[in-house]
Scaffold this motif. Structure first.
Motif, PDB file in Angstrom:
ATOM      1  N   ARG A  76       4.852  -0.958  19.607  1.00 39.61           N
ATOM      2  CA  ARG A  76       3.875  -1.405  20.609  1.00 39.61           C
ATOM      3  C   ARG A  76       2.478  -1.510  19.998  1.00 39.61           C
ATOM      4  N   ILE A  77       2.172  -0.612  19.087  1.00 37.63           N
ATOM      5  CA  ILE A  77       0.881  -0.672  18.400  1.00 37.63           C
ATOM      6  C   ILE A  77       0.858  -1.891  17.479  1.00 37.63           C
ATOM      7  N   LYS A  78       1.945  -2.113  16.744  1.00 36.66           N
ATOM      8  CA  LYS A  78       2.030  -3.295  15.875  1.00 36.66           C
ATOM      9  C   LYS A  78       1.858  -4.572  16.688  1.00 36.66           C
ATOM     10  N   GLU A  79       2.513  -4.622  17.835  1.00 34.67           N
ATOM     11  CA  GLU A  79       2.422  -5.791  18.703  1.00 34.67           C
ATOM     12  C   GLU A  79       0.985  -6.030  19.162  1.00 34.67           C
ATOM     13  N   ALA A  80       0.297  -4.965  19.535  1.00 32.79           N
ATOM     14  CA  ALA A  80      -1.103  -5.095  19.974  1.00 32.79           C
ATOM     15  C   ALA A  80      -1.974  -5.603  18.836  1.00 32.79           C
ATOM     16  N   ILE A  81      -1.749  -5.095  17.635  1.00 28.47           N
ATOM     17  CA  ILE A  81      -2.528  -5.523  16.472  1.00 28.47           C
ATOM     18  C   ILE A  81      -2.285  -7.003  16.185  1.00 28.47           C
ATOM     19  N   LEU A  82      -1.021  -7.403  16.219  1.00 24.96           N
ATOM     20  CA  LEU A  82      -0.690  -8.802  15.949  1.00 24.96           C
ATOM     21  C   LEU A  82      -1.261  -9.729  17.018  1.00 24.96           C
ATOM     22  N   LYS A  83      -1.245  -9.292  18.282  1.00 22.06           N
ATOM     23  CA  LYS A  83      -1.831 -10.090  19.360  1.00 22.06           C
ATOM     24  C   LYS A  83      -3.336 -10.264  19.176  1.00 22.06           C
ATOM     25  N   MET A  84      -3.960  -9.286  18.522  1.00 19.56           N
ATOM     26  CA  MET A  84      -5.397  -9.367  18.245  1.00 19.56           C
ATOM     27  C   MET A  84      -5.677 -10.291  17.062  1.00 19.56           C
ATOM     28  N   GLY A  85      -4.622 -10.757  16.398  1.00 20.05           N
ATOM     29  CA  GLY A  85      -4.782 -11.702  15.299  1.00 20.05           C
ATOM     30  C   GLY A  85      -4.835 -11.079  13.911  1.00 20.05           C
ATOM     31  N   PHE A  86      -4.541  -9.784  13.805  1.00 20.99           N
ATOM     32  CA  PHE A  86      -4.573  -9.115  12.504  1.00 20.99           C
ATOM     33  C   PHE A  86      -3.177  -9.085  11.907  1.00 20.99           C
ATOM     34  N   GLU A  87      -3.059  -9.493  10.655  1.00 19.87           N
ATOM     35  CA  GLU A  87      -1.773  -9.468   9.969  1.00 19.87           C
ATOM     36  C   GLU A  87      -1.773  -8.551   8.764  1.00 19.87           C
ATOM     37  N   GLU A  88      -2.850  -8.599   7.980  1.00 21.31           N
ATOM     38  CA  GLU A  88      -2.941  -7.784   6.774  1.00 21.31           C
ATOM     39  C   GLU A  88      -4.090  -6.789   6.910  1.00 21.31           C
ATOM     40  N   PRO A  89      -3.842  -5.552   6.539  1.00 24.97           N
ATOM     41  CA  PRO A  89      -4.920  -4.556   6.608  1.00 24.97           C
ATOM     42  C   PRO A  89      -5.975  -4.802   5.531  1.00 24.97           C
ATOM     43  N   THR A  90      -7.197  -4.395   5.836  1.00 23.28           N
ATOM     44  CA  THR A  90      -8.264  -4.439   4.850  1.00 23.28           C
ATOM     45  C   THR A  90      -8.029  -3.334   3.826  1.00 23.28           C
ATOM     46  N   GLU A  91      -8.854  -3.287   2.792  1.00 24.69           N
ATOM     47  CA  GLU A  91      -8.666  -2.270   1.750  1.00 24.69           C
ATOM     48  C   GLU A  91      -8.748  -0.857   2.314  1.00 24.69           C
ATOM     49  N   ILE A  92      -9.750  -0.578   3.141  1.00 25.52           N
ATOM     50  CA  ILE A  92      -9.895   0.773   3.702  1.00 25.52           C
ATOM     51  C   ILE A  92      -8.688   1.124   4.577  1.00 25.52           C
ATOM     52  N   GLN A  93      -8.173   0.155   5.312  1.00 23.97           N
ATOM     53  CA  GLN A  93      -7.006   0.394   6.164  1.00 23.97           C
ATOM     54  C   GLN A  93      -5.756   0.628   5.330  1.00 23.97           C
ATOM     55  N   ALA A  94      -5.540  -0.201   4.321  1.00 18.08           N
ATOM     56  CA  ALA A  94      -4.347  -0.075   3.478  1.00 18.08           C
ATOM     57  C   ALA A  94      -4.322   1.254   2.729  1.00 18.08           C
ATOM     58  N   ARG A  95      -5.491   1.749   2.370  1.00 15.04           N
ATOM     59  CA  ARG A  95      -5.550   3.005   1.623  1.00 15.04           C
ATOM     60  C   ARG A  95      -5.513   4.221   2.535  1.00 15.04           C
ATOM     61  N   ALA A  96      -6.155   4.141   3.711  1.00 16.13           N
ATOM     62  CA  ALA A  96      -6.283   5.315   4.580  1.00 16.13           C
ATOM     63  C   ALA A  96      -5.101   5.515   5.522  1.00 16.13           C
ATOM     64  N   ILE A  97      -4.585   4.462   6.104  1.00 14.49           N
ATOM     65  CA  ILE A  97      -3.556   4.604   7.143  1.00 14.49           C
ATOM     66  C   ILE A  97      -2.326   5.378   6.648  1.00 14.49           C
ATOM     67  N   PRO A  98      -1.724   5.012   5.511  1.00 16.03           N
ATOM     68  CA  PRO A  98      -0.548   5.789   5.079  1.00 16.03           C
ATOM     69  C   PRO A  98      -0.860   7.262   4.830  1.00 16.03           C
ATOM     70  N   LEU A  99      -2.029   7.545   4.265  1.00 20.25           N
ATOM     71  CA  LEU A  99      -2.410   8.938   4.024  1.00 20.25           C
ATOM     72  C   LEU A  99      -2.571   9.704   5.329  1.00 20.25           C
ATOM     73  N   LEU A 100      -3.254   9.090   6.293  1.00 22.93           N
ATOM     74  CA  LEU A 100      -3.468   9.755   7.580  1.00 22.93           C
ATOM     75  C   LEU A 100      -2.153   9.948   8.330  1.00 22.93           C
ATOM     76  N   LEU A 101      -1.264   8.975   8.250  1.00 23.85           N
ATOM     77  CA  LEU A 101       0.042   9.110   8.905  1.00 23.85           C
ATOM     78  C   LEU A 101       0.859  10.251   8.292  1.00 23.85           C
TER      79      LEU A 101
END
Length: 96
Positions: free
Chosen positions: A11-36
């Motif tokens: 559901r979160i992925k769906e919301a992100i895609l509906k907002m038009g985002f497909e690829e994470p930025t550098e800060i997102q790609a580096r931080a999200i997996p660590l935080l998860l």
């Protein structure tokens, strides 16, 4: 890396895609997996690079929807920024 490959609720992925985002930025790609994974992270990036999503998506993923107690606290230096963060987190979690 694409948002659809992240280990977050569909559901979160769906919301992100509906907002038009497909690829994470550098800060997102580096931080999200660590935080998860539960790691503590300090990140720094320029304005407009997606820092709110970088910490907000893992925050939403790890909070329990049916838990009515406080599970997270986000500190912001101004009321205006706090309102922007709340709006973004609502959009990411599809809470209207």
């Amino acid at each position: 890396m694409e948002f659809k490959n992240l280990e977050i609720d569909n559901r979160i992925k769906e919301a992100i895609l509906k907002m038009g985002f497909e690829e994470p930025t550098e800060i997102q790609a580096r931080a999200i997996p660590l935080l998860l994974s539960g790691a503590d992270v300090i990140g720094q990036a320029q304005t407009g690079t997606g820092k709110t999503a970088a910490f907000g998506l893992p925050l939403i993923e790890q909070c329990q929807q049916d838990n009515k107690s406080i599970e997270a606290l986000v500190l912001a230096p101004t009321r205006e920024l706090a309102v922007q963060i709340v709006d973004a987190l609502r959009d990411f979690s599809s809470i209207k």
